[in-house]
Design a protein around this motif. Sequence first.
Motif, PDB file in Angstrom:
ATOM      1  N   GLU A   1       0.823  -1.215   0.000  1.00 29.63           N
ATOM      2  CA  GLU A   1       0.000   0.000   0.000  1.00 29.63           C
ATOM      3  C   GLU A   1       0.856   1.262   0.000  1.00 29.63           C
ATOM      4  OE1 GLU A   1      -4.024  -1.856   2.082  1.00 29.63           O
ATOM      5  OE2 GLU A   1      -2.727  -0.532   3.273  1.00 29.63           O
ATOM      6  N   ASP A   2       1.972   1.248   0.704  1.00 32.07           N
ATOM      7  CA  ASP A   2       2.883   2.409   0.698  1.00 32.07           C
ATOM      8  C   ASP A   2       3.510   2.605  -0.678  1.00 32.07           C
ATOM      9  OD1 ASP A   2       2.350   2.905   3.322  1.00 32.07           O
ATOM     10  OD2 ASP A   2       4.165   1.954   4.104  1.00 32.07           O
ATOM     11  N   ALA A   3       3.882   1.486  -1.311  1.00 27.91           N
ATOM     12  CA  ALA A   3       4.506   1.584  -2.639  1.00 27.91           C
ATOM     13  C   ALA A   3       3.531   2.148  -3.656  1.00 27.91           C
ATOM     14  CB  ALA A   3       4.996   0.198  -3.082  1.00 27.91           C
ATOM     15  N   GLU A  48     -10.669  -2.243   6.033  1.00 25.04           N
ATOM     16  CA  GLU A  48     -10.645  -3.393   6.932  1.00 25.04           C
ATOM     17  C   GLU A  48      -9.798  -4.510   6.330  1.00 25.04           C
ATOM     18  OE1 GLU A  48     -11.739  -3.992   9.894  1.00 25.04           O
ATOM     19  OE2 GLU A  48     -12.863  -2.154  10.291  1.00 25.04           O
ATOM     20  N   HIS A  49      -8.626  -4.726   6.922  1.00 27.95           N
ATOM     21  CA  HIS A  49      -7.736  -5.771   6.417  1.00 27.95           C
ATOM     22  C   HIS A  49      -8.028  -7.088   7.140  1.00 27.95           C
ATOM     23  CE1 HIS A  49      -5.508  -2.088   5.261  1.00 27.95           C
ATOM     24  NE2 HIS A  49      -5.174  -2.815   4.211  1.00 27.95           N
ATOM     25  N   PHE A  94      -5.262  -2.419  -0.406  1.00 28.58           N
ATOM     26  CA  PHE A  94      -6.137  -1.339  -0.859  1.00 28.58           C
ATOM     27  C   PHE A  94      -5.344  -0.120  -1.319  1.00 28.58           C
ATOM     28  CE2 PHE A  94      -8.664  -2.955   3.003  1.00 28.58           C
ATOM     29  CZ  PHE A  94      -9.208  -3.993   2.279  1.00 28.58           C
ATOM     30  N   SER A  95      -5.995   0.673  -2.150  1.00 23.29           N
ATOM     31  CA  SER A  95      -5.446   1.992  -2.490  1.00 23.29           C
ATOM     32  C   SER A  95      -5.746   2.953  -1.347  1.00 23.29           C
ATOM     33  CB  SER A  95      -6.086   2.512  -3.779  1.00 23.29           C
ATOM     34  OG  SER A  95      -5.795   3.887  -3.933  1.00 23.29           O
ATOM     35  N   LYS A  96      -4.712   3.683  -0.906  1.00 26.70           N
ATOM     36  CA  LYS A  96      -4.884   4.661   0.178  1.00 26.70           C
ATOM     37  C   LYS A  96      -4.954   6.090  -0.342  1.00 26.70           C
ATOM     38  CE  LYS A  96      -2.840   2.175   4.074  1.00 26.70           C
ATOM     39  NZ  LYS A  96      -1.751   2.189   5.079  1.00 26.70           N
ATOM     40  N   GLY A 105     -13.100   2.891  -3.864  1.00 29.76           N
ATOM     41  CA  GLY A 105     -12.780   1.607  -3.222  1.00 29.76           C
ATOM     42  C   GLY A 105     -11.940   0.717  -4.102  1.00 29.76           C
ATOM     43  N   ILE A 106     -10.761   1.174  -4.461  1.00 28.66           N
ATOM     44  CA  ILE A 106      -9.926   0.428  -5.411  1.00 28.66           C
ATOM     45  C   ILE A 106      -9.152  -0.685  -4.697  1.00 28.66           C
ATOM     46  CG2 ILE A 106      -7.978   0.580  -7.002  1.00 28.66           C
ATOM     47  CD1 ILE A 106      -8.891   3.407  -7.684  1.00 28.66           C
ATOM     48  N   LEU A 107      -9.435  -1.907  -5.076  1.00 25.37           N
ATOM     49  CA  LEU A 107      -8.698  -3.065  -4.575  1.00 25.37           C
ATOM     50  C   LEU A 107      -7.458  -3.258  -5.449  1.00 25.37           C
ATOM     51  CD1 LEU A 107      -8.752  -5.734  -2.744  1.00 25.37           C
ATOM     52  CD2 LEU A 107      -9.718  -6.830  -4.767  1.00 25.37           C
TER      53      LEU A 107
END
Length: 1048
Positions: free
Chosen positions: A114-116, A447-448, A484-486, A494-496
């Motif tokens: 997610e950070d990348a 929610e992970h 998820f996209s942050k 809501g991009i998975l």
Amino acid sequence: MLPGNLNLLRAFGFFFFIFWTAFNTALVDVVGSEQQIPLSVVKLWASAFGGEIKSIAAKYSGSQLLQKKYKEYEKDVAIEEIDGLQLVKKLAKNMEEMFHKKSEAVRRLVEAAEDAYLKHEFDADLQYEYFNAVLINERDEEGNYLELGKEFILVPNDHFNNLPVNISLSDVQVPTNMYNKDPAIVNGVYWSESLNKVFVDNFDRDPSLIWQYFGSAKGFFRQYPGIKWEPDENGVIAFDCRNRKWYIQAATSPKDVVILVDVSGSMKGLRLTIAKQTVSSILDTLGDDDFFNIIAYNEELHYVEPCLNGTLVQADRANKEHFREHLDKLFAKGIGMLDIALNEAFNMLNEFNHTGQGSICSQAIMLITDGAVDTYDTIFAKYNWPDRKVRIFTYLIGREAAFADNLKWMACANKGFFTQISTLADVQENVMEYLHVLSRPKVIDQEHDVVWTEAYIDSTLPQAQKLADDQGLVLMTTVAMPVFSKQNETRSKGILLGVVGTDVPVKELLKTIPKYKLGIHGYAFAITNNGYILTHPELRPLYEEGKKRRKPNYSSVDLSEVEWEDRDDVLRNAMVNRKTGKFSMEVKKTVDKGKRVLVMTNDYYYTDIKGTPFSLGVALSRGHGKYFFRGNVTVEEGLHDLEHPDVSLADEWSYCNTDLHPEHRQMTQLEAIKRYLTGKEPLLQCDKELIQEVLFDAVVSAPIEAYWTSLALNKSENSDKGVEVAFLGTRTGLSRINLFVGPEQLTNQDFLTAEDKENIFNADHFPLWYRRAAEQIPGSFVYSIPFSTETANKSNVVTASTAIQLLDDRKSPVVAAVGIQMKLEFFQRKFWTASRQCASLDGRCAISCDDEAINCYLIDNNGFILVSEDYRQTGYFFGEVEGAVMNKLLSMGSFKRFLVEFNLCSWWHSDLTAKAQRLKQTLEPCDTEYPAFVSERTIKETTGNIACDDCFKSFVIQQIPSSNLFMVVVDNECFCDSVPPITMAPIEIRYNESLKCERLKSQKIRRRPESCHGFHPEENARECGGVSGLSAKPPLVLLPLLLKIFSR
């Protein structure tokens, strides 16, 4: 003969039998034969053979010496009764810690991914050379590396089953139907490169980890360690990570789905074929937490499975396969009345939801059609607006777009997605779109949820194809989490991004279970929230006619299929509901390739494994299985006696954890123990309690080595080399083996080797000869002929074993078992010699097994022939050769018949016989009864008469002392051809249509996943599959309504 005379003769025979029994006559008269079978002579033969063979078995096994040695230490040991509840709680805690380590590794991957992505800016022109798993190390005709196929160093690694891998880098697999250099894929591969560092770091932190991976929502699959992928014979790699169970479970919440299929006349030909494939692909995306039904419609409604009218069923493998078979019966005709189908679907979802069954989470209607003449807004207004709790996904089949706008509008107005499928090649990618829509609420909630799958085999992965243990492919469970996209600007969409996961082999779970604490027949097992098995010793192939059979991919095997005696599902339901408690029942466990049965009473203890959807159970057998003892010797004594070259330990038991550090992985468990005890490896983590008991067993059993050696050196002993091997095993997995002949002279080369799985200590069971000896009367031997799965490979050896008990009462633990293996010809020769003895003073015997008038057999307690005058009958079940006699023994109670292993036979096949292939095609549910036979222990001798067509057939059965064997002498002059043979062939119980229907409808208790993300108020429903490209707008009167809906 006249019927009246025949009845008179039968009546005479019956009264004669009563008369003979009353006076305890020692002779059995045979009507139609002068032959007599004296019981006293048979008893003499049995006694002579029993004494001789026990003398040989005891002498060469050293059983009396070992019993004496354990008795000498009796005062120095402490016997404890095992507290089953405390044991299961401790094991659950151990598993919880192990599972937590795996999920933490996955969580680190999620954060890194997610950070990348957050730092990455999409570049449509990005050029990036990545390691493509199919192309790596491939060269063109000029010797140059292919594009995306640079040099990628692969080295065999023992931790990864010696497969060639790269533990420094991951590589990327792209499905064959996708373009390797598509900008979306290239960008995704580029930013996910940052996972390499985390993969390596995770492996350093937890060296027991195996495969780690990231499955992208775009379709590519990044796998660590990197491995070479090979296309199939058609040059295709069908693997798509997005339809794997772990991906779907992590990406979406549980759902109830109704699939509507248009079968009107316009759907004929290719369109109907595409529609059926679309339905099949949707079924692929449904998991065990989902529920579904399929309705075909034209002017009328046609439930694909008429029995399931008006309800939904769980999307387990069995139900999905059942519906797939019925899809082939669909044909196109008439006019499509979509309004009727929509009304039915909404009503069904609403009513099913109110029953409290199903997912109680997301709901969806999948519409597969070549067009719609209306938008059906009145139906949606009635059932679905304004909340839009049921999503509508529309699939337009064919190239024409005449009615596309209506289908797009329906999807967009109901928080769904529209897609057009023109060819069969389009199906997979277009079906996947709905998963991204269903994942939106979870993504917006951030929610992970950690998900765990039940045990399965993913045979499409290259590592699965390249490695196989003796039972086939490797069983595993997967822990997975969504990525998820942050980015704030895309939050409402809501991009998975995909799903990360790691595999945990079932063997890894077994390492947390100390087999020595569970006793000889004890075992641990775990199940999921749906009652499906994660690990169980019976989760293995069954045997039939030399063929291994197993459920496809082992997926979705319910606990009730292996603990089938619990007919009311008391144990299963308590575990599904995460209870802690105890349950007891009598069980019949099949051993020796399903040919034999052990009858015992098990106490089951169970509790939940916190932080997972699993529950853990422990089964302990009553009697010796409930007791454990501790011995005590010095480390110096124990180390000295472990040094003998013939000492070995159970390879699959964890005495020391050799996986934690790479430098320990080459060590055997025996080497690890020695280095641990001498302080040479301070980093080794070992089970101190188990090692202390290993040292005790090593010291007590050490004298038997010298005893065996003295026997081997005495040339006058065993001159004909009939006895080939002596062996012992103890409760700690310690084994000693002595050969009385050279290794090359062994009749059975595989015995006690890794190839002979049933006869060595495994992660989940003691050796077969140990388990069977433990159920024999103390001091007696159990004899058997090893079964081969190859019918042509007849066994030429006999195994004999006996248990060593610490005390002389039932509460005594069985501390060890010893035995020998001898040549079958040597064993049979001893039998024939004994059967020629007689008590007459002149040496002239009134009867002999050489006589043509009688047949002599030696059978074991399960009814298998060890000795027969016809050598070809060796290893056969006695009932196949002497059906009338076996039938009489059963009716008299001398033998009992059990039915074991109830399964859905049609769903168990892997290696398929012609009959099984037919079953696979018809998928008829059935129970399968597998008969097994056991002798009644209290019966020492029996005589009997059997009324045949025109004669009476007599027989005598006499137990061989101190053994599990019986001598059977049968009159050979009276033939009972009218009595059919009794076989061990499985019996399939077919059901009529109403019973089949009830079985389909019946749903076992299950526990829903704790989290549900069906909706989110911030969800952007405008991302619905091309609504911006509508060429014709809905009628003006609907625009305000549409705007109102979108504003919600």
